[in-house]
Design an enzyme around this catalytic site. Structure first.
Site, PDB file in Angstrom:
ATOM      1  N   TYR A 118      90.145  62.658  16.841  1.00 61.51           N
ATOM      2  CA  TYR A 118      91.171  62.388  15.828  1.00 61.51           C
ATOM      3  C   TYR A 118      91.159  60.917  15.415  1.00 61.51           C
ATOM      4  O   TYR A 118      91.369  60.589  14.250  1.00 61.51           O
ATOM      5  CB  TYR A 118      92.552  62.796  16.362  1.00 61.51           C
ATOM      6  CG  TYR A 118      92.874  64.249  16.110  1.00 61.51           C
ATOM      7  CD1 TYR A 118      93.927  64.610  15.279  1.00 61.51           C
ATOM      8  CD2 TYR A 118      92.119  65.271  16.694  1.00 61.51           C
ATOM      9  CE1 TYR A 118      94.223  65.945  15.033  1.00 61.51           C
ATOM     10  CE2 TYR A 118      92.399  66.596  16.468  1.00 61.51           C
ATOM     11  CZ  TYR A 118      93.451  66.933  15.639  1.00 61.51           C
ATOM     12  OH  TYR A 118      93.727  68.253  15.392  1.00 61.51           O
ATOM     13  N   ASP A 131      91.149  74.090  11.204  1.00 62.32           N
ATOM     14  CA  ASP A 131      91.603  72.881  11.876  1.00 62.32           C
ATOM     15  C   ASP A 131      90.535  71.783  11.737  1.00 62.32           C
ATOM     16  O   ASP A 131      90.044  71.554  10.625  1.00 62.32           O
ATOM     17  CB  ASP A 131      91.929  73.190  13.341  1.00 62.32           C
ATOM     18  CG  ASP A 131      92.723  72.084  14.016  1.00 62.32           C
ATOM     19  OD1 ASP A 131      93.949  72.038  13.840  1.00 62.32           O
ATOM     20  OD2 ASP A 131      92.103  71.250  14.702  1.00 62.32           O
ATOM     21  N   HIS A 164      97.671  79.607  12.593  1.00 64.89           N
ATOM     22  CA  HIS A 164      96.732  78.485  12.609  1.00 64.89           C
ATOM     23  C   HIS A 164      95.447  78.843  13.355  1.00 64.89           C
ATOM     24  O   HIS A 164      94.360  78.473  12.933  1.00 64.89           O
ATOM     25  CB  HIS A 164      97.401  77.281  13.268  1.00 64.89           C
ATOM     26  CG  HIS A 164      96.558  76.053  13.233  1.00 64.89           C
ATOM     27  ND1 HIS A 164      96.422  75.265  12.113  1.00 64.89           N
ATOM     28  CD2 HIS A 164      95.788  75.462  14.192  1.00 64.89           C
ATOM     29  CE1 HIS A 164      95.621  74.258  12.375  1.00 64.89           C
ATOM     30  NE2 HIS A 164      95.218  74.344  13.632  1.00 64.89           N
TER      31      HIS A 164
END
Length: 397
Positions: free
Chosen positions: A317, A185, A375
């Site tokens: 982000y 990630d 994930h």
């Protein structure tokens, strides 16, 4: 000046000790939650389902025990050190095996060091987990800036590259002159940046998310490649709402994440289809997938709540992927020339084919596809994940 500089770079022991009043307030806020009406569809296409959140909130309020998670953390050696103006929290588990290889491993969002700690035993003490002494690692698990027990950046500019440089400085302070790096990630982005920067001492990297596929054009000549491209397109069209919001308006979502624990939980479990349904089954049906138990899921969410890092983690982000990010529009550094390992887990957002990895990196030294995990690979399947990390770096020992 010398005293100040020495203090700033000190490595200080760290211990988690949550005041009981904070846990009481958490339960009160869960009780006071106003839930929406039931979704009008039978799947997750409108978002996190009401039944999932009702079960999660009920268990969190009445049965969940943060003190168990706190003890789990405090059983591991934890430290903080200031790097580039931010206090960085990290776990540092030194192996008792001779010639162990130092490894710095980076979590992502909505993860934390909580998703990695069950892999610490298999990685640092492989003889107790089906491996050999030659497979051992000295393990460093930092909390990303603005996540968990690390401090929040007080200025913009903490993009993936700056974090990668901070990790190289952390390994230098710990005295490691030869080491490897791993990440998934956001952690895959940091690890990719480390490989491109090639700091002194870094000899190889391994990831389980191909970050280059998010912004580049990949081959679509084979059925496997076309299937991966279709999954990636679906994610871009209907699965990345959280990504867009945090990359463009992290402060806006931050108000909800800091005010309502149930809103925080819903936001965090609505990451990808595979992980969501696994987490939903754990709460609704009592059937966890691997290590994704109700308690382990809530350990991670509760760590975000108690540290108040919902907004600051979201800003990472904006820093890394947003249109207004400090490095937006800049060309990335050339691909890593060092050995690169990659593992494809079947439940990942898209199943990365070897050809995509080779199109991204010139020196692929290890590639494997495994039969389970998604994930959150280290969290869901810590033993399998550790086996992959051992195999990926075996040739570098």
């Amino acid at each position: 000046m010398s005293t100040t500089a020495k203090t700033a770079t000190d490595i200080r022991p760290f211990h988690v000790d949550t005041p009981e009043k904070e846990l009481t307030e958490l339960r009160h806020r869960i009780t006071a939650t106003r839930l929406p009406s039931k979704e009008l569809v039978e799947d997750r296409s409108q978002g996190v389902q009401l039944a999932t959140m009702q079960e999660l909130a009920s268990y969190w309020e009445t049965d969940y025990d943060w003190r168990r998670a706190e003890a789990k953390l405090n059983a591991l050696p934890q430290f903080t050190t200031e790097i580039d103006g931010v206090d960085i929290h990290f776990i540092h588990v030194e192996s008792s095996h001779e010639n162990a290889l130092p490894l710095i491993m980076t979590h992502g969002w909505p993860g934390s060091v909580m998703e990695l700690i069950d892999s610490a035993g298999p990685l640092t003490d492989p003889t107790a987990h089906g491996g050999s002494a030659e497979d051992a690692f000295h393990l460093v698990l930092p909390s990303l800036p603005g996540y968990g027990f690390s401090g929040e950046p007080a200025e913009v500019g903490w993009d993936l590259g700056r974090t990668a440089r901070a990790w190289a400085e952390l390994m230098r302070r710990l005295g490691y002159t030869r080491y490897v790096a791993q990440g998934g990630d956001v952690g895959a982005g940091v690890t990719d940046a480390m490989g491109r920067q090639a700091p002194e001492g870094l000899i190889g990297i391994h990831t389980n998310l191909l970050v280059t596929a998010l912004g580049g054009t990949m081959p679509t000549d084979t059925d496997e490649e076309r299937a991966a491209a279709a999954k990636l397109a679906t994610f871009g069209q209907s699965g990345n709402g959280y990504f867009t919001e945090m990359a463009t308006r992290p402060q806006t979502i931050g108000y909800a994440l800091l005010d309502s624990p149930v809103a925080l939980a819903a936001w965090m479990i609505d990451h990808d289809t595979d992980a969501y349904y696994k987490i939903a089954r754990a709460f609704v049906d009592g059937q966890p997938s691997g290590n994704l138990t109700r308690d382990n899921v809530l350990d991670n969410i509760t760590a975000y709540w108690l540290t108040g890092t919902g907004a600051s983690a979201s800003r990472s982000y904006w820093e890394a992927y947003g249109p207004d990010a400090p490095d937006a529009g800049q060309e990335p550094l050339p691909p890593p020339q060092m050995p690169v390992g990659f593992t494809t887990f079947p439940g990942e957002i898209w199943r990365t084919p070897r050809s995509w990895v080779e199109a991204s990196y010139p020196n692929v030294s290890y590639f494997n596809e495994v039969d389970r995990g998604g994930h959150f690979a280290a969290w869901e399947e810590p033993e399998l994940f550790a086996t992959e990390v051992r195999a990926a770096f075996k040739s570098l020992r």
